[in-house]
Enzyme design. Structure first.
Site, PDB file in Angstrom:
ATOM      1  N   CYS A 169       3.324  -2.865  -4.412  1.00 39.62           N
ATOM      2  CA  CYS A 169       4.107  -3.518  -3.363  1.00 39.62           C
ATOM      3  C   CYS A 169       5.496  -3.765  -3.913  1.00 39.62           C
ATOM      4  O   CYS A 169       5.651  -4.465  -4.919  1.00 39.62           O
ATOM      5  CB  CYS A 169       3.436  -4.835  -2.970  1.00 39.62           C
ATOM      6  SG  CYS A 169       4.401  -5.882  -1.860  1.00 39.62           S
ATOM      7  N   CYS A 176       9.183   1.155   0.142  1.00 38.12           N
ATOM      8  CA  CYS A 176       8.039   0.290   0.408  1.00 38.12           C
ATOM      9  C   CYS A 176       6.817   1.194   0.373  1.00 38.12           C
ATOM     10  O   CYS A 176       6.862   2.312   0.921  1.00 38.12           O
ATOM     11  CB  CYS A 176       8.167  -0.390   1.776  1.00 38.12           C
ATOM     12  SG  CYS A 176       6.667  -1.232   2.345  1.00 38.12           S
TER      13      CYS A 176
END
Length: 278
Positions: A77, A188
């Site tokens: 992440c 991302c």
């Protein structure tokens, strides 16, 4: 490498975006032992307070470590990686691998010196990102879009819900009329899951670059001569922090990716419940 000596790797994300990183590592290292956890009770991380992200990430990783000794943790992440790595490295003696937007390879590949960074709102505003750009892409014009909506759409896609291409196009509209934008960093871990849709919205872009392959190589290097900590490993499985609805198709997906079951992780107790009775 026999079954009793497989290094155990935990992938952690707020949602299922980190599965894009898991797939890259699994492809390179097919015989390792994998666990995946997504903190869907606190999803998405992109606009959550930093202290909340740090507290939950540490608590969850420690909880899983009690269940099965880990050999390496991948924080799959980008948003979490910007804030949790120092704390995790203080509390764990094993390698902790973060996820960094692929600014450097994008700057190396672009022919027009005009690149785009697509990330979460949390990642876009961090100082470390500005430092990456200054260090590796100071000779480029870098456009930035921070989007929570795209994270949510990627999450919906993997949970089996239909997504509207027009919603993606709306998020990327400011780049539609930049003809020399030839490289986009998927900053991302959710965004590689929408790569085909993003490509349709930005046909002028030749290179879409993420960090998955680089993370896989880093994991391989760190675990090359590791002494495996656990000899009695649990099944390769996925953990979540909030129950899924019954019709959620994520169960089918995780089985197809090599995980045996989905378990509900109660981070405030010693309770572990199987969500998947298969």
């Amino acid at each position: 490498m026999n079954i009793q000596s497989k290094p155990t790797i935990l992938f952690f994300d707020s949602g299922v975006g980190g599965l894009s990183v898991y797939q890259e590592v699994k492809q390179l290292l097919p015989d390792y032992h994998y666990l995946y956890c997504f903190d869907n009770a606190y999803f998405p991380y992109s606009e959550k307070p930093e202290e909340g992200i740090v507290e939950r990430t540490l608590k969850i990783c420690q909880r899983i470590e009690k269940l099965c000794p880990l050999d390496l943790i991948v924080i799959a992440c980008n948003t979490a990686s910007t804030v949790v790595l120092p704390v995790l490295r203080k509390h764990f003696s094993i390698p902790i691998v973060g996820t960094v937007p692929a600014i450097k390879p994008a700057a190396e590949q672009t022919k027009t010196k005009h690149i785009g960074l697509l990330a979460t709102k949390g990642t876009v505003k961090r100082q470390y990102l500005s430092d990456l750009i200054d260090k590796y892409a100071s000779f480029c014009q870098v456009e930035k879009i921070g989007s929570t909506k795209l994270v949510e759409l990627a999450e919906h896609k993997l949970h089996g819900y239909p997504i509207d291409l027009n919603e993606i196009k709306a998020e990327l509209s400011e780049w539609e009329n930049i003809p020399d934008l030839d490289a986009v960093v998927l900053g991302c871990t959710h965004f590689p899951l929408l790569k085909s849709e993003i490509q349709q919205c930005l046909p002028q872009v030749k290179y879409f670059i993420d960090s998955g392959a680089a993370i896989a190589k880093r994991v391989k290097s760190l675990l090359k001569d590791v002494k495996v900590r656990s000899k009695n490993q649990m099944n390769s499985q996925v953990f979540c922090t909030k129950p899924l609805v019954k019709e959620d198709s994520l169960l089918e997906l995780i089985h197809s990716l090599g995980f045996e079951k989905l378990s509900l992780l109660d981070i405030d107790s010693e309770i572990l419940c199987d969500s998947d009775k298969k």
